[in-house]
Motif scaffolding. Structure first.
Motif, PDB file in Angstrom:
ATOM      1  N   LEU A 177     -24.411  31.515  -0.278  1.00  0.00           N
ATOM      2  CA  LEU A 177     -24.196  29.533  -0.696  1.00  0.00           C
ATOM      3  C   LEU A 177     -23.227  28.672  -0.978  1.00  0.00           C
ATOM      4  O   LEU A 177     -23.336  27.611  -0.893  1.00  0.00           O
ATOM      5  CB  LEU A 177     -25.687  29.740  -1.904  1.00  0.00           C
ATOM      6  N   THR A 178     -22.231  29.626  -2.069  1.00  0.00           N
ATOM      7  CA  THR A 178     -20.444  29.149  -1.089  1.00  0.00           C
ATOM      8  C   THR A 178     -20.219  28.941  -0.384  1.00  0.00           C
ATOM      9  O   THR A 178     -19.401  27.541  -0.253  1.00  0.00           O
ATOM     10  CB  THR A 178     -19.623  30.607  -1.381  1.00  0.00           C
ATOM     11  N   LEU A 179     -20.728  29.779   1.397  1.00  0.00           N
ATOM     12  CA  LEU A 179     -20.090  28.497   2.382  1.00  0.00           C
ATOM     13  C   LEU A 179     -20.829  27.485   2.504  1.00  0.00           C
ATOM     14  O   LEU A 179     -20.246  26.714   3.108  1.00  0.00           O
ATOM     15  CB  LEU A 179     -20.003  29.918   3.059  1.00  0.00           C
ATOM     16  N   ALA A 180     -21.866  27.706   2.271  1.00  0.00           N
ATOM     17  CA  ALA A 180     -23.034  26.476   2.515  1.00  0.00           C
ATOM     18  C   ALA A 180     -22.493  24.998   1.571  1.00  0.00           C
ATOM     19  O   ALA A 180     -22.565  24.242   2.831  1.00  0.00           O
ATOM     20  CB  ALA A 180     -24.360  27.041   1.953  1.00  0.00           C
ATOM     21  N   ALA A 181     -22.019  25.372   0.556  1.00  0.00           N
ATOM     22  CA  ALA A 181     -22.054  23.753  -0.250  1.00  0.00           C
ATOM     23  C   ALA A 181     -20.087  23.636   0.000  1.00  0.00           C
ATOM     24  O   ALA A 181     -19.674  22.428   0.268  1.00  0.00           O
ATOM     25  CB  ALA A 181     -21.234  24.273  -2.015  1.00  0.00           C
ATOM     26  N   LEU A 182     -19.804  24.714   0.973  1.00  0.00           N
ATOM     27  CA  LEU A 182     -18.201  24.064   1.448  1.00  0.00           C
ATOM     28  C   LEU A 182     -18.648  23.006   2.564  1.00  0.00           C
ATOM     29  O   LEU A 182     -17.562  22.144   3.406  1.00  0.00           O
ATOM     30  CB  LEU A 182     -17.201  25.176   1.846  1.00  0.00           C
ATOM     31  N   GLN A 185     -28.965  24.694  -5.801  1.00  0.00           N
ATOM     32  CA  GLN A 185     -29.938  23.811  -7.283  1.00  0.00           C
ATOM     33  C   GLN A 185     -29.012  25.139  -8.187  1.00  0.00           C
ATOM     34  O   GLN A 185     -29.058  25.247  -9.622  1.00  0.00           O
ATOM     35  CB  GLN A 185     -30.565  23.003  -7.535  1.00  0.00           C
ATOM     36  N   ALA A 186     -30.287  26.417  -8.172  1.00  0.00           N
ATOM     37  CA  ALA A 186     -29.915  27.488  -8.951  1.00  0.00           C
ATOM     38  C   ALA A 186     -28.752  27.951  -9.270  1.00  0.00           C
ATOM     39  O   ALA A 186     -27.943  28.215  -9.974  1.00  0.00           O
ATOM     40  CB  ALA A 186     -30.447  28.640  -8.294  1.00  0.00           C
ATOM     41  N   LEU A 187     -28.069  28.515  -8.220  1.00  0.00           N
ATOM     42  CA  LEU A 187     -26.747  28.174  -7.999  1.00  0.00           C
ATOM     43  C   LEU A 187     -25.987  27.213  -8.707  1.00  0.00           C
ATOM     44  O   LEU A 187     -24.691  27.530  -9.453  1.00  0.00           O
ATOM     45  CB  LEU A 187     -26.020  29.027  -6.919  1.00  0.00           C
ATOM     46  N   HIS A 188     -25.766  26.110  -8.033  1.00  0.00           N
ATOM     47  CA  HIS A 188     -24.560  25.083  -7.870  1.00  0.00           C
ATOM     48  C   HIS A 188     -24.907  24.236  -9.117  1.00  0.00           C
ATOM     49  O   HIS A 188     -23.916  23.836  -9.659  1.00  0.00           O
ATOM     50  CB  HIS A 188     -24.310  24.241  -6.793  1.00  0.00           C
ATOM     51  N   GLY A 189     -26.095  24.534  -9.734  1.00  0.00           N
ATOM     52  CA  GLY A 189     -26.124  23.427 -10.711  1.00  0.00           C
ATOM     53  C   GLY A 189     -26.767  22.230  -9.871  1.00  0.00           C
ATOM     54  O   GLY A 189     -27.418  20.803 -11.140  1.00  0.00           O
ATOM     55  N   VAL A 190     -26.367  21.674  -8.602  1.00  0.00           N
ATOM     56  CA  VAL A 190     -26.687  20.513  -8.433  1.00  0.00           C
ATOM     57  C   VAL A 190     -27.511  20.589  -6.889  1.00  0.00           C
ATOM     58  O   VAL A 190     -27.462  21.190  -6.448  1.00  0.00           O
ATOM     59  CB  VAL A 190     -25.100  19.623  -7.929  1.00  0.00           C
ATOM     60  N   THR A 191     -28.007  19.928  -6.225  1.00  0.00           N
ATOM     61  CA  THR A 191     -28.679  19.217  -5.047  1.00  0.00           C
ATOM     62  C   THR A 191     -28.462  19.438  -3.893  1.00  0.00           C
ATOM     63  O   THR A 191     -26.339  18.743  -4.135  1.00  0.00           O
ATOM     64  CB  THR A 191     -29.970  17.659  -5.214  1.00  0.00           C
ATOM     65  N   GLY A 207     -15.684  14.159  -6.479  1.00  0.00           N
ATOM     66  CA  GLY A 207     -15.978  14.633  -8.032  1.00  0.00           C
ATOM     67  C   GLY A 207     -16.457  15.890  -8.492  1.00  0.00           C
ATOM     68  O   GLY A 207     -16.762  16.527  -9.149  1.00  0.00           O
ATOM     69  N   ILE A 208     -17.777  16.103  -7.697  1.00  0.00           N
ATOM     70  CA  ILE A 208     -18.860  16.747  -7.744  1.00  0.00           C
ATOM     71  C   ILE A 208     -18.277  18.462  -7.767  1.00  0.00           C
ATOM     72  O   ILE A 208     -17.004  18.982  -7.366  1.00  0.00           O
ATOM     73  CB  ILE A 208     -20.579  17.006  -7.151  1.00  0.00           C
ATOM     74  N   ALA A 209     -18.588  18.940  -8.778  1.00  0.00           N
ATOM     75  CA  ALA A 209     -18.863  20.381  -9.663  1.00  0.00           C
ATOM     76  C   ALA A 209     -19.255  21.555  -8.475  1.00  0.00           C
ATOM     77  O   ALA A 209     -20.393  21.079  -9.282  1.00  0.00           O
ATOM     78  CB  ALA A 209     -18.653  20.964 -10.789  1.00  0.00           C
TER      79      ALA A 209
END
Length: 298
Positions: A59-64, A94-100, A108-110
């Motif tokens: 999920l870290t790589l997916a977010a990047l 969303q469970a990991l990052h807190g956003v969709t 600027g999304i965290a």
């Protein structure tokens, strides 16, 4: 190949296959142990279960990827990292990052990033570890057996602790203690009659057997119980200090963690098939535990 190199080879394999299939057998092979042993020791060393570590990395790589590409479709990223549908991916994301996933592209999304684990030598060992190495002939144990998932999933009781609680509540522990008979000579006579025996046979890569067991002697009554022969082995035995019941859980956790993180990497031994015993005892109103790890010279 030393312990650090083996563990880092396992991490290399996981990292190279985050966007594909990760075979736990191959992870364990690179660490020169069984899948059960690797999944068993990983959370003691890292404070996170192996499956959760892999999920976080994916999920870290997916977010990047979503953040850095305006053209990547959410469904394609979801499939790439092993999610069968956008819904399951969005829920995990969303469970990991807190956003969709869609929000990850906003300026600027965290987001959260979990970096790759690597194993290094750290300075430990200020506190002495009491242990002894003993070679024992084959012996038999008998008792009540359950098979558990390593990830603690499935129907209750789904952990050994719950099995202990259930068996105390229904009187099975006390009944087994009566049927245990005399303790054999190779066991401390301060030991209680019922103990924990773990991973004495192969039940599959995601499960392990656990027995509330007694050492079989000439006065034992094993009728109606499962019986297991423990072969002749060398044991590394780690005793606790005398403690109260309220400190038992933390004491066992600490002994396991120090075995995997301090003693095993530098001892010149490795675990033999993951076989472990929790031998309980006590005197003068206090209690103790000895953790027996089957080991062999590297």
């Amino acid at each position: 190949m030393d312990w650090l190199e083996r563990m880092n080879r396992a991490m290399d394999y996981i990292e190279m296959n985050l966007a594909g299939d990760i075979e736990l057998e191959e992870v364990a092979r690179r660490a020169c142990c069984s899948t059960y042993q690797f999944q068993r020791m990983f959370p003691f060393i890292t404070n996170v279960p192996l499956a959760e570590y892999i999920r976080r990395r994916k999920l870290t790589l997916a977010a990047l990827e979503l953040q850095n590409s305006s053209t990547a479709k959410v469904i394609d990223v979801a499939m790439k990292y092993g999610y069968e549908s956008p819904v399951s991916f969005a829920r995990a994301f969303q469970a990991l990052h807190g956003v969709t996933p869609a929000m990850a592209r906003q300026d600027g999304i965290a987001l959260k990033a979990y970096p790759r684990l690597s194993f290094q030598i750290t300075i430990k060992g200020v506190d002495a570890m009491n242990y002894r190495i003993e070679t024992k002939e084959a012996f038999e144990v008998f008792g009540m057996e359950r098979v558990f998932r390593i990830d603690e999933d499935g129907e209750a009781p789904n952990t050994p602790a719950q099995l202990w609680q259930e068996s105390h509540a229904n009187g099975e522990v006390e009944r087994l203690a009566v049927n245990a008979g005399d303790l054999p000579k190779f066991v401390s006579q301060d030991s209680y009659k019922v103990h924990g025996i773990c991973s004495y046979r192969d039940t599959g890569k995601d499960t392990f057997p656990y027995m509330l067991g007694a050492f079989k002697s000439g006065t034992s009554n094993e009728a109606g119980y499962s019986t297991v022969t423990i072969p002749a082995l060398t044991w590394a035995i780690f005793p606790s200090e005398p403690i109260g019941w309220d400190a038992f859980g933390d004491t066992i956790e600490t002994l396991y963690r120090r075995f995997f993180t301090e003693w095993l990497p530098t001892s010149g031994y490795e675990q033999a098939d993951g076989l472990e015993l929790e031998v309980y005892g006590g005197r003068d109103g206090l209690h103790s535990v000895e953790l027996w790890f089957a080991v062999r010279k590297v």
